[in-house]
Write a protein that holds these residues in place. Structure first.
Motif, PDB file in Angstrom:
ATOM      1  N   ILE A   1       0.848  -1.193   0.000  1.00  0.00           N
ATOM      2  CA  ILE A   1       0.000   0.000   0.000  1.00  0.00           C
ATOM      3  C   ILE A   1       0.885   1.245   0.000  1.00  0.00           C
ATOM      4  O   ILE A   1       1.839   1.343   0.767  1.00  0.00           O
ATOM      5  CB  ILE A   1      -0.941   0.008   1.216  1.00  0.00           C
ATOM      6  CG1 ILE A   1      -1.940  -1.147   1.112  1.00  0.00           C
ATOM      7  CG2 ILE A   1      -1.690   1.338   1.314  1.00  0.00           C
ATOM      8  CD1 ILE A   1      -2.905  -1.245   2.278  1.00  0.00           C
ATOM      9  N   LYS A   2       0.553   2.183  -0.862  1.00  0.00           N
ATOM     10  CA  LYS A   2       1.341   3.402  -0.998  1.00  0.00           C
ATOM     11  C   LYS A   2       0.442   4.628  -0.879  1.00  0.00           C
ATOM     12  O   LYS A   2      -0.775   4.535  -0.985  1.00  0.00           O
ATOM     13  CB  LYS A   2       2.043   3.426  -2.357  1.00  0.00           C
ATOM     14  CG  LYS A   2       2.988   2.252  -2.588  1.00  0.00           C
ATOM     15  CD  LYS A   2       3.574   2.296  -3.996  1.00  0.00           C
ATOM     16  CE  LYS A   2       4.506   1.119  -4.242  1.00  0.00           C
ATOM     17  NZ  LYS A   2       5.048   1.117  -5.625  1.00  0.00           N
ATOM     18  N   GLU A   3       1.083   5.778  -0.665  1.00  0.00           N
ATOM     19  CA  GLU A   3       0.328   7.028  -0.645  1.00  0.00           C
ATOM     20  C   GLU A   3      -0.204   7.346  -2.036  1.00  0.00           C
ATOM     21  O   GLU A   3      -1.323   7.829  -2.192  1.00  0.00           O
ATOM     22  CB  GLU A   3       1.211   8.182  -0.172  1.00  0.00           C
ATOM     23  CG  GLU A   3       1.565   8.137   1.293  1.00  0.00           C
ATOM     24  CD  GLU A   3       2.231   9.416   1.740  1.00  0.00           C
ATOM     25  OE1 GLU A   3       1.885   9.899   2.836  1.00  0.00           O
ATOM     26  OE2 GLU A   3       3.083   9.954   0.997  1.00  0.00           O
ATOM     27  N   TYR A   4       0.617   7.087  -3.028  1.00  0.00           N
ATOM     28  CA  TYR A   4       0.203   7.331  -4.407  1.00  0.00           C
ATOM     29  C   TYR A   4       0.879   6.319  -5.317  1.00  0.00           C
ATOM     30  O   TYR A   4       1.846   5.651  -4.941  1.00  0.00           O
ATOM     31  CB  TYR A   4       0.533   8.755  -4.859  1.00  0.00           C
ATOM     32  CG  TYR A   4       2.003   9.106  -4.848  1.00  0.00           C
ATOM     33  CD1 TYR A   4       2.827   8.805  -5.937  1.00  0.00           C
ATOM     34  CD2 TYR A   4       2.571   9.756  -3.755  1.00  0.00           C
ATOM     35  CE1 TYR A   4       4.176   9.134  -5.937  1.00  0.00           C
ATOM     36  CE2 TYR A   4       3.919  10.094  -3.743  1.00  0.00           C
ATOM     37  CZ  TYR A   4       4.714   9.778  -4.838  1.00  0.00           C
ATOM     38  OH  TYR A   4       6.046  10.103  -4.839  1.00  0.00           O
ATOM     39  N   MET A   5       0.354   6.214  -6.516  1.00  0.00           N
ATOM     40  CA  MET A   5       0.853   5.259  -7.496  1.00  0.00           C
ATOM     41  C   MET A   5       1.103   5.989  -8.805  1.00  0.00           C
ATOM     42  O   MET A   5       0.296   6.825  -9.223  1.00  0.00           O
ATOM     43  CB  MET A   5      -0.194   4.155  -7.713  1.00  0.00           C
ATOM     44  CG  MET A   5       0.194   3.101  -8.720  1.00  0.00           C
ATOM     45  SD  MET A   5       1.436   1.988  -8.048  1.00  0.00           S
ATOM     46  CE  MET A   5       1.656   0.876  -9.442  1.00  0.00           C
ATOM     47  N   LEU A   6       2.219   5.695  -9.445  1.00  0.00           N
ATOM     48  CA  LEU A   6       2.515   6.247 -10.766  1.00  0.00           C
ATOM     49  C   LEU A   6       2.321   5.159 -11.813  1.00  0.00           C
ATOM     50  O   LEU A   6       2.832   4.046 -11.670  1.00  0.00           O
ATOM     51  CB  LEU A   6       3.938   6.784 -10.824  1.00  0.00           C
ATOM     52  CG  LEU A   6       4.183   8.075 -10.035  1.00  0.00           C
ATOM     53  CD1 LEU A   6       5.669   8.331  -9.881  1.00  0.00           C
ATOM     54  CD2 LEU A   6       3.512   9.253 -10.722  1.00  0.00           C
ATOM     55  N   ILE A   7       1.556   5.491 -12.835  1.00  0.00           N
ATOM     56  CA  ILE A   7       1.274   4.539 -13.909  1.00  0.00           C
ATOM     57  C   ILE A   7       1.629   5.199 -15.238  1.00  0.00           C
ATOM     58  O   ILE A   7       1.172   6.310 -15.525  1.00  0.00           O
ATOM     59  CB  ILE A   7      -0.212   4.131 -13.919  1.00  0.00           C
ATOM     60  CG1 ILE A   7      -0.604   3.482 -12.589  1.00  0.00           C
ATOM     61  CG2 ILE A   7      -0.511   3.189 -15.079  1.00  0.00           C
ATOM     62  CD1 ILE A   7      -2.080   3.179 -12.472  1.00  0.00           C
ATOM     63  N   ASP A   8       2.428   4.531 -16.033  1.00  0.00           N
ATOM     64  CA  ASP A   8       2.714   4.987 -17.390  1.00  0.00           C
ATOM     65  C   ASP A   8       1.759   4.262 -18.321  1.00  0.00           C
ATOM     66  O   ASP A   8       1.845   3.042 -18.496  1.00  0.00           O
ATOM     67  CB  ASP A   8       4.168   4.690 -17.764  1.00  0.00           C
ATOM     68  CG  ASP A   8       5.146   5.538 -16.964  1.00  0.00           C
ATOM     69  OD1 ASP A   8       4.893   6.747 -16.837  1.00  0.00           O
ATOM     70  OD2 ASP A   8       6.137   4.988 -16.452  1.00  0.00           O
ATOM     71  N   ARG A   9       0.838   4.999 -18.885  1.00  0.00           N
ATOM     72  CA  ARG A   9      -0.221   4.390 -19.693  1.00  0.00           C
ATOM     73  C   ARG A   9      -0.615   5.341 -20.816  1.00  0.00           C
ATOM     74  O   ARG A   9      -0.842   6.529 -20.577  1.00  0.00           O
ATOM     75  CB  ARG A   9      -1.431   4.087 -18.798  1.00  0.00           C
ATOM     76  CG  ARG A   9      -2.586   3.340 -19.436  1.00  0.00           C
ATOM     77  CD  ARG A   9      -2.313   1.858 -19.549  1.00  0.00           C
ATOM     78  NE  ARG A   9      -2.046   1.201 -18.280  1.00  0.00           N
ATOM     79  CZ  ARG A   9      -2.997   0.719 -17.466  1.00  0.00           C
ATOM     80  NH1 ARG A   9      -4.274   0.848 -17.787  1.00  0.00           N
ATOM     81  NH2 ARG A   9      -2.662   0.103 -16.350  1.00  0.00           N
ATOM     82  N   GLY A  10      -0.699   4.827 -22.028  1.00  0.00           N
ATOM     83  CA  GLY A  10      -1.163   5.625 -23.158  1.00  0.00           C
ATOM     84  C   GLY A  10      -0.285   6.818 -23.469  1.00  0.00           C
ATOM     85  O   GLY A  10      -0.766   7.818 -24.014  1.00  0.00           O
ATOM     86  N   GLY A  11       0.995   6.728 -23.113  1.00  0.00           N
ATOM     87  CA  GLY A  11       1.899   7.841 -23.373  1.00  0.00           C
ATOM     88  C   GLY A  11       1.885   8.910 -22.301  1.00  0.00           C
ATOM     89  O   GLY A  11       2.524   9.955 -22.458  1.00  0.00           O
ATOM     90  N   PHE A  12       1.170   8.660 -21.198  1.00  0.00           N
ATOM     91  CA  PHE A  12       1.081   9.635 -20.111  1.00  0.00           C
ATOM     92  C   PHE A  12       1.645   9.053 -18.823  1.00  0.00           C
ATOM     93  O   PHE A  12       1.643   7.840 -18.609  1.00  0.00           O
ATOM     94  CB  PHE A  12      -0.375  10.043 -19.863  1.00  0.00           C
ATOM     95  CG  PHE A  12      -1.020  10.740 -21.023  1.00  0.00           C
ATOM     96  CD1 PHE A  12      -0.633  12.019 -21.386  1.00  0.00           C
ATOM     97  CD2 PHE A  12      -2.016  10.112 -21.755  1.00  0.00           C
ATOM     98  CE1 PHE A  12      -1.227  12.665 -22.452  1.00  0.00           C
ATOM     99  CE2 PHE A  12      -2.615  10.744 -22.824  1.00  0.00           C
ATOM    100  CZ  PHE A  12      -2.214  12.030 -23.178  1.00  0.00           C
ATOM    101  N   ARG A  13       2.106   9.947 -17.973  1.00  0.00           N
ATOM    102  CA  ARG A  13       2.532   9.586 -16.625  1.00  0.00           C
ATOM    103  C   ARG A  13       1.401  10.006 -15.685  1.00  0.00           C
ATOM    104  O   ARG A  13       1.138  11.201 -15.504  1.00  0.00           O
ATOM    105  CB  ARG A  13       3.838  10.296 -16.271  1.00  0.00           C
ATOM    106  CG  ARG A  13       4.506   9.806 -14.990  1.00  0.00           C
ATOM    107  CD  ARG A  13       5.926  10.356 -14.933  1.00  0.00           C
ATOM    108  NE  ARG A  13       6.626  10.012 -13.717  1.00  0.00           N
ATOM    109  CZ  ARG A  13       7.188   8.828 -13.466  1.00  0.00           C
ATOM    110  NH1 ARG A  13       7.110   7.867 -14.363  1.00  0.00           N
ATOM    111  NH2 ARG A  13       7.826   8.603 -12.334  1.00  0.00           N
ATOM    112  N   ILE A  14       0.747   9.019 -15.089  1.00  0.00           N
ATOM    113  CA  ILE A  14      -0.483   9.270 -14.334  1.00  0.00           C
ATOM    114  C   ILE A  14      -0.226   9.029 -12.855  1.00  0.00           C
ATOM    115  O   ILE A  14       0.261   7.960 -12.462  1.00  0.00           O
ATOM    116  CB  ILE A  14      -1.625   8.357 -14.827  1.00  0.00           C
ATOM    117  CG1 ILE A  14      -1.825   8.540 -16.337  1.00  0.00           C
ATOM    118  CG2 ILE A  14      -2.916   8.652 -14.070  1.00  0.00           C
ATOM    119  CD1 ILE A  14      -2.622   7.427 -16.977  1.00  0.00           C
ATOM    120  N   GLY A  15      -0.548  10.012 -12.043  1.00  0.00           N
ATOM    121  CA  GLY A  15      -0.438   9.878 -10.595  1.00  0.00           C
ATOM    122  C   GLY A  15      -1.810   9.646  -9.987  1.00  0.00           C
ATOM    123  O   GLY A  15      -2.738  10.421 -10.228  1.00  0.00           O
TER     124      GLY A  15
END
Length: 649
Positions: free
Chosen positions: A184-198
Motif C-alpha cells: 500500500i502506498k500514498e500514491y501510485m505512478l502509472i505509465d499508460r497511453g503515453g502519459f505519466r499518471i499519478g
C-alpha cells in the motif's frame, strides 16, 4: 437619422463578431481554438459493497435485477476493447454489504476478484475497517498470500497512533506490517497511453467518523491532498492527477467534501468520489477538476473520456454511466470465481446457523421502501418497524424463561443496508439488510446488546431523531415500544411535542423521566450514542447504563447470547431479523410477512404545522432557556433605545 441607425447597426455587428472570436469555455468542453492531444479513458466504480451477485431493485413498480461482478467484468472488457489503455479504478467501500463479506478477513474475495476483473488501483473506504484493524490486516495478508493478481491500493492520509512509550498496539502493528507487505502506498505512478499518471487515495472526514473501531487516525484530507499533489507535480512530473476520494458529494454544497477538495486543491484533474453513494449522470465541474460518481452496489460502471490540450490541462470529451444489468452477458471466468466464494460463504458461515444461503425465510406480498428512500425521507418506515420489532423478539427468544421485558428497541437508519421486495425473502437477504460489523466472537455481524436508559434519555433519543438527523442523516432512528410526534419547524432540540410507551398488548403509558427502561440495540448503535452529545453541542445526553443505573464502559459485556438448547452464541442483528421472519404465520409451508408491516402505525408522526401555537407550545428546558435569553436580549435593547432617546431629548 438613417445614417445614425446604420452606424449603430454596424457597431452591433462588430461587437457580436468580436464576441464570437473570443475563447468560449463550457463546463466539460474544450475552448474554441484549443487543439486536443492524446486521449485517456478512466473506468471507475465505488461503494461496490460486496455485490458479487445481481441484486433486486424496484423501479416504477417493476422489480429488476442489477449488478453482479460477472456482468461488471463484461462491461469493463467491452470498454477496454475500445480503449485498451483505459485505467480501471475504485474509490473504496468495495467490501461489506452481502454475505460475501463473511470471507473478508479469511479469504479476501474482494481484492482477489477485483484483480481478476482488471482493476489497476483502488483505495480503502471506512467499511474496509468494519472488522477493525485485525480484520483488514487479515484481508490484506490473505490477498497477498493467494498470489492472485491484485489491484494496487493507495491511501495517503492514514496514520497509526502510538502508545505513550512510542510502541504501536499489537493490532495496529499487524495492520501496518500487512499494509507494507501488500505494498500500500500514498500514491501510485502509472505509465499508460503515453502519459505519466499519478493516482492517490483519501479518506474523508465524515467517512473517517464512520470507522470508530478502526484504531487508525486520518489526517486532514485537504492539507494532505495539497502535499501529495505537490509531490506529483514537482517531483514525479505527472501529466494527469487522479484522486480516489472516499469523501463524497452532497446536494448541499457546504457539506460536499469533494467539491471543497476540488476548490482547495485545483491541480487535481479528476476526482472519483465515493462514500455518499451518489450517482452523477453528469459530472460536477469545479474549475478544471472533474468530479465523478457512479452510484453504489455495482449499479453502474463509470466511463470518462478526457484529452490533454495544448497547455497541458485536461478537458472532458465524454462521460456516461454504463448500467450493469441483464442486458450484459456474464463473464464465465468471473462467474466461476463468484460461485466458488458463494460455496465458501455457505460452508464457513451459514452452516453455523443451520441456514442455507438461498433458504426462503418468509414471503412478502408487498415491497418495503428502498433504503435510499428511507434515508432521504424523515418519517416512520415500515422496514424500520420490522427490524426494531425483531430485536425485541430475538431477546425474548434468547432469554427464554429468564426473559426480562425489553421496553424499547432502537435501530439507526445507517445500520439498515438493504430492503425487501415482494416475493421470497432469503437468509442472504436478511443478512444483507443488517450486515454490518463483527462481535466479541470475531464472527461477522454486530450482536444485539441491552442497556438501560432513563425516561428522560428515551425522550432525548426521540429528539435525536427529530433534531440531530437533519445534520447527521445516520442519526435517524426507528423504535419499537416508543411513539413520538415532532414538528421540524420548531426550535432545534425542542421539536418533539409528544412521547409515549406502547406495550406489546397495545396499551399506551406515559414515559417516566426518572425510571430506568430496558432498551435493545446493536452493539455499534449503542457505542455511538456518545456522538449525540457532540452533535447537539451537549444539549442532549444519552448514557447507556446497567440495570442498577451505573454507566456502561464495556459494551461487549452486555451482548445478548442465545443460551437455549445448549447454545451459547451471540444474537446477531441479521439473525434476529431472520428468526423473526421465520416466526410469522405460514401459508403453504412458507411464513408470510403480515399486512401490518405494509402500513405505518404512528410510531413517528411528523407535524409540519407553522401555526404559532404549534411552534411554541409545550416547550422543554432547552426552549425555555432560549426563550428567556431572547426576552432578556429584547428587554436590554428596549432599555438601550429608551436611554438613547432620552439623551437626544
Amino acid at each position: 437619422m438613417a445614417s445614425g441607425s446604420f452606424r449603430s447597426l454596424l457597431f452591433c455587428i462588430l461587437g457580436v463578431l468580436l464576441l464570437l472570436l473570443q475563447p468560449i469555455y463550457l463546463p466539460g468542453s474544450r475552448a474554441i481554438g484549443e487543439t486536443p492531444g492524446k486521449a485517456m479513458t478512466i473506468l471507475f466504480t465505488h461503494d461496490l459493497h460486496d455485490h458479487f451477485l445481481p441484486a433486486k431493485l424496484e423501479q416504477d413498480g417493476v422489480i429488476i435485477n442489477y449488478g453482479g461482478y460477472a456482468r461488471l467484468k463484461s462491461a469493463i472488457d467491452a470498454e477496454k476493447m475500445k480503449n485498451p489503455a483505459a485505467l480501471v479504478l475504485d474509490a473504496g467501500d468495495f467490501s461489506m454489504g452481502t454475505p460475501f463479506q463473511t470471507l473478508f478477513q479469511s479469504d479476501a474475495p474482494e481484492l482477489r476478484t477485483m484483480g481478476q476483473m482488471g482493476y489497476d488501483v483502488v483505495t480503502l473506504g471506512n467499511h474496509e475497517y468494519d472488522y477493525r484493524a485485525a480484520g483488514l490486516a487479515g484481508s490484506l495478508n490473505a490477498a497477498r498470500q493467494s498470489r492472485d493478481p491484485l489491484p494496487q491500493i493507495v491511501q495517503s492520509n492514514v496514520t497509526y497512533p502510538a502508545n505513550p512509550d512510542g510502541s504501536l498496539p499489537p493490532s495496529l502493528e499487524d495492520l501496518k506490517e500487512a499494509a507494507r507487505d501488500y505494498g500500500i502506498k500514498e500514491y501510485m505512478l502509472i505509465d499508460r497511453g503515453g502519459f505519466r499518471i499519478g493516482v492517490f487515495g483519501l479518506m474523508g472526514k465524515e467517512a473517517a467518523s464512520n470507522a470508530p473501531m478502526s484504531g487508525v487516525k486520518f489526517v486532514d484530507q485537504l492539507e494532505n491532498a495539497g502535499r501529495i499533489v505537490k509531490l506529483l507535480k514537482q517531483q514525479e512530473n505527472a501529466d494527469l492527477i487522479v484522486c480516489l476520494s472516499h469523501s463524497g458529494t452532497w446536494a448541499e454544497r457546504s457539506q460536499s467534501e469533494d467539491e471543497s477538495l476540488a476548490q482547495k486543491v485545483p491541480e487535481i484533474d479528476v476526482i472519483i468520489s465515493g462514500h455518499t453513494h451518489t450517482s452523477l449522470d453528469r459530472p460536477v465541474i469545479s474549475g478544471r477538476t472533474i468530479i465523478a460518481s457512479s452510484g453504489d452496489s455495482c449499479k453502474n460502471l463509470g466511463v470518462i473520456n478526457i484529452s490533454q490540450v495544448s497547455d497541458g490541462t485536461w478537458q472532458l470529451e465524454s462521460y456516461r454511466l454504463q448500467q450493469i444489468d441483464d442486458r450484459l452477458p456474464e463473464d464465465g471466468h468471473i462467474s466461476g470465481i463468484v460461485d466458488h466464494y458463494r460455496q465458501q460463504v455457505q460452508a464457513k458461515y451459514f452452516d453455523r446457523f443451520d441456514l442455507k444461503y438461498d433458504q426462503v425465510l418468509a414471503a412478502a406480498p408487498f415491497s418495503f421502501q428502498p433504503v435510499d428512500q428511507i434515508i432521504n425521507q424523515h418519517a416512520e418506515a415500515t422496514l424500520g418497524n420490522l427490524i426494531s420489532d425483531a430485536y425485541i423478539y430475538a431477546v425474548m427468544q434468547a432469554e427464554g424463561a429468564n426473559y426480562v421485558p425489553v421496553d424499547a428497541s432502537i435501530v439507526p437508519v445507517g445500520t439498515i443496508r438493504g430492503s425487501f421486495y415482494a416475493g421470497a425473502i432469503t437468509a442472504a437477504d436478511a443478512f444483507s439488510a443488517s450486515s454490518l460489523g463483527t462481535g466479541a466472537d470475531q464472527m461477522p455481524g454486530y450482536p444485539l446488546i441491552t442497556v438501560y436508559l432513563t425516561g428522560k434519555e428515551l425522550k432525548a433519543a426521540c429528539e435525536v431523531d427529530a433534531s440531530v438527523s437533519p445534520m447527521m442523516r445516520d442519526a435517524q432512528l426507528f423504535m419499537s415500544g416508543v411513539n413520538f410526534n415532532f414538528n421540524p419547524n420548531r426550535l432545534p432540540f425542542n421539536r418533539v411535542v409528544q412521547t409515549s410507551l406502547q406495550r406489546p398488548d397495545g396499551t399506551v403509558e406515559e414515559i417516566n423521566d426518572g425510571k430506568l427502561y430496558r432498551v435493545a440495540a446493536g452493539l455499534y448503535s449503542a457505542q455511538m450514542l456518545s456522538v449525540v452529545g457532540e452533535k447537539s453541542h451537549g444539549l442532549l445526553s444519552l448514557v447507556p447504563k446497567t440495570r442498577d443505573g451505573i454507566p456502561i464502559t464495556d459494551f461487549e459485556a452486555h451482548i445478548v447470547n442465545d443460551t437455549t438448547g445448549g447454545n451459547n452464541r451471540e444474537v446477531k442483528e441479521w439473525l434476529a431479523l431472520a428468526r423473526y421472519l421465520q416466526s410469522f404465520a405460514q401459508a403453504d409451508g412458507v411464513a408470510q410477512v403480515p399486512q401490518y408491516y405494509n402500513e405505518t402505525h404512528g410510531r413517528k408522526v411528523v407535524d409540519n404545522s407553522r401555526h404559532l401555537l404549534a411552534l411554541i407550545s409545550n416547550p422543554n428546558g432547552i426552549a425555555l432557556t432560549a426563550y428567556a435569553g431572547v426576552i432578556v436580549l429584547v428587554t436590554l435593547m428596549a432599555i438601550i433605545i429608551k436611554v438613547a432617546v432620552r439623551k437626544k431629548i
